[in-house]
Design a protein around this motif. Structure first.
Motif, mmCIF file in Angstrom:
data_model
loop_
_atom_site.group_PDB
_atom_site.id
_atom_site.type_symbol
_atom_site.label_atom_id
_atom_site.label_comp_id
_atom_site.label_asym_id
_atom_site.label_seq_id
_atom_site.Cartn_x
_atom_site.Cartn_y
_atom_site.Cartn_z
ATOM 1 N N GLN A 197 0.866 -1.183 0.000
ATOM 2 C CA GLN A 197 0.000 0.000 0.000
ATOM 3 C C GLN A 197 0.903 1.233 0.000
ATOM 4 O OE1 GLN A 197 -3.235 -0.004 2.812
ATOM 5 N NE2 GLN A 197 -3.194 2.222 2.954
ATOM 6 N N PRO A 198 1.203 1.786 -1.172
ATOM 7 C CA PRO A 198 2.215 2.836 -1.259
ATOM 8 C C PRO A 198 1.770 4.236 -0.846
ATOM 9 C CG PRO A 198 1.440 2.249 -3.440
ATOM 10 C CD PRO A 198 0.789 1.296 -2.482
ATOM 11 N N ILE A 199 0.550 4.381 -0.387
ATOM 12 C CA ILE A 199 0.087 5.664 0.144
ATOM 13 C C ILE A 199 -0.442 5.415 1.551
ATOM 14 C CG2 ILE A 199 -1.534 7.575 -0.133
ATOM 15 C CD1 ILE A 199 -1.359 7.083 -3.158
ATOM 16 N N VAL A 200 0.146 6.124 2.530
ATOM 17 C CA VAL A 200 -0.210 5.908 3.933
ATOM 18 C C VAL A 200 -0.324 7.248 4.653
ATOM 19 C CG1 VAL A 200 0.914 3.633 4.073
ATOM 20 C CG2 VAL A 200 2.203 5.691 4.667
ATOM 21 N N ASN A 201 -0.876 7.175 5.853
ATOM 22 C CA ASN A 201 -0.837 8.315 6.763
ATOM 23 C C ASN A 201 -0.248 7.825 8.082
ATOM 24 O OD1 ASN A 201 -2.924 7.078 8.246
ATOM 25 N ND2 ASN A 201 -4.507 8.262 7.214
ATOM 26 N N VAL A 202 -0.011 8.745 8.993
ATOM 27 C CA VAL A 202 0.628 8.393 10.263
ATOM 28 C C VAL A 202 -0.250 7.418 11.051
ATOM 29 C CG1 VAL A 202 1.517 9.286 12.459
ATOM 30 C CG2 VAL A 202 1.991 10.512 10.335
ATOM 31 N N ASN A 203 -1.558 7.611 11.030
ATOM 32 C CA ASN A 203 -2.440 6.702 11.762
ATOM 33 C C ASN A 203 -2.369 5.279 11.222
ATOM 34 O OD1 ASN A 203 -3.568 8.169 13.900
ATOM 35 N ND2 ASN A 203 -4.921 9.243 12.478
ATOM 36 N N VAL B 138 6.974 10.943 0.479
ATOM 37 C CA VAL B 138 6.756 12.343 0.109
ATOM 38 C C VAL B 138 5.355 12.714 0.557
ATOM 39 C CG1 VAL B 138 6.545 13.963 -1.821
ATOM 40 C CG2 VAL B 138 8.301 12.175 -1.875
ATOM 41 N N GLU B 139 5.247 13.798 1.315
ATOM 42 C CA GLU B 139 3.942 14.274 1.773
ATOM 43 C C GLU B 139 3.241 14.916 0.576
ATOM 44 O OE1 GLU B 139 0.665 16.185 3.327
ATOM 45 O OE2 GLU B 139 2.265 17.378 2.455
ATOM 46 N N VAL B 140 1.960 14.567 0.380
ATOM 47 C CA VAL B 140 1.273 15.002 -0.841
ATOM 48 C C VAL B 140 0.127 15.976 -0.619
ATOM 49 C CG1 VAL B 140 1.932 12.960 -2.162
ATOM 50 C CG2 VAL B 140 -0.205 12.938 -0.872
ATOM 51 N N ARG C 3 -2.657 18.685 9.166
ATOM 52 C CA ARG C 3 -3.391 17.528 9.694
ATOM 53 C C ARG C 3 -3.881 16.681 8.538
ATOM 54 N NH1 ARG C 3 -5.724 17.506 14.750
ATOM 55 N NH2 ARG C 3 -5.016 19.172 16.105
ATOM 56 N N GLY C 4 -4.058 15.409 8.807
ATOM 57 C CA GLY C 4 -4.578 14.512 7.782
ATOM 58 C C GLY C 4 -3.641 14.351 6.595
ATOM 59 N N ARG C 5 -2.352 14.426 6.851
ATOM 60 C CA ARG C 5 -1.369 14.323 5.776
ATOM 61 C C ARG C 5 -1.302 12.901 5.217
ATOM 62 N NH1 ARG C 5 3.526 16.692 9.083
ATOM 63 N NH2 ARG C 5 2.467 15.339 10.551
ATOM 64 N N LEU C 6 -1.100 12.822 3.925
ATOM 65 C CA LEU C 6 -0.866 11.553 3.245
ATOM 66 C C LEU C 6 0.551 11.555 2.688
ATOM 67 C CD1 LEU C 6 -4.155 11.055 1.198
ATOM 68 C CD2 LEU C 6 -3.444 9.828 3.260
ATOM 69 N N TYR C 7 1.146 10.389 2.705
ATOM 70 C CA TYR C 7 2.500 10.220 2.206
ATOM 71 C C TYR C 7 2.492 9.138 1.146
ATOM 72 C CZ TYR C 7 3.713 12.765 6.429
ATOM 73 O OH TYR C 7 3.807 13.712 7.395
ATOM 74 N N ARG C 8 3.251 9.380 0.082
ATOM 75 C CA ARG C 8 3.359 8.378 -0.979
ATOM 76 C C ARG C 8 4.787 7.853 -1.030
ATOM 77 N NH1 ARG C 8 4.974 10.292 -6.352
ATOM 78 N NH2 ARG C 8 3.438 8.921 -7.265
ATOM 79 N N TYR C 9 4.891 6.573 -1.315
ATOM 80 C CA TYR C 9 6.196 5.931 -1.488
ATOM 81 C C TYR C 9 6.640 6.250 -2.909
ATOM 82 C CZ TYR C 9 9.587 2.025 -1.379
ATOM 83 O OH TYR C 9 10.721 1.253 -1.429
ATOM 84 N N ALA C 10 7.169 7.447 -3.069
ATOM 85 C CA ALA C 10 7.435 8.020 -4.387
ATOM 86 C C ALA C 10 8.365 7.180 -5.268
ATOM 87 C CB ALA C 10 7.948 9.446 -4.240
ATOM 88 N N PRO C 11 9.513 6.727 -4.773
ATOM 89 C CA PRO C 11 10.408 5.977 -5.662
ATOM 90 C C PRO C 11 9.743 4.721 -6.241
ATOM 91 C CG PRO C 11 11.567 6.579 -3.654
ATOM 92 C CD PRO C 11 10.116 6.909 -3.446
#
Length: 122
Positions: free
Chosen positions: A57-63, A90-92, A97-105
């Motif tokens: 799952q290459p897009i996650v959040n801290v929760n 990478v934060e997108v 708040r409610g930030r999403l991060y993607r596994y960019a590489p």
């Protein structure tokens, strides 16, 4: 009615797709191995658990990371920050708040390259 021509066209397409899929699989394997070494050195075993999840799952959040590791929000946030500092996440959203991060590489392996145009002859 040109069945033979159609079959050649179809099989060429299948061959091209198989070659591209094999190349992508090899790139994923190399990326995973490089990132496993990097994460183990800088983020430890919990970081490896997150890396394995990012491959699924290459897009996650801290929760999501917090629940995956069964740790506090602060611990998960710190780990996400470490992975971000390593260039893996990478934060997108651009939000606090409610930030999403993607596994960019990893996701970049699946993007079509931008079409190139040759302006030399213009």
């Amino acid at each position: 009615g040109d069945w033979e021509g159609w079959m050649r066209f179809f099989l060429r397409g299948v061959g091209t797709t198989a070659t591209e899929a094999t190349a992508t699989a090899e790139q994923i394997y190399a990326l995973r191995e490089d990132h496993r070494a990097l994460v183990l050195e800088h983020a430890g075993p919990k970081g490896l658990t997150v890396l394995d999840e990012l491959l699924r799952q290459p897009i996650v959040n801290v929760n999501h990371v917090r629940g995956l590791l069964d740790v506090t929000f602060a611990t998960a946030n710190r780990l996400v920050g470490q992975l971000e500092a390593l260039g893996l996440l990478v934060e997108v959203t651009g939000q606090r708040r409610g930030r999403l991060y993607r596994y960019a590489p990893y996701l970049e392996l699946f993007e079509d390259p931008a079409p190139t145009t040759d302006h030399a002859g213009e």
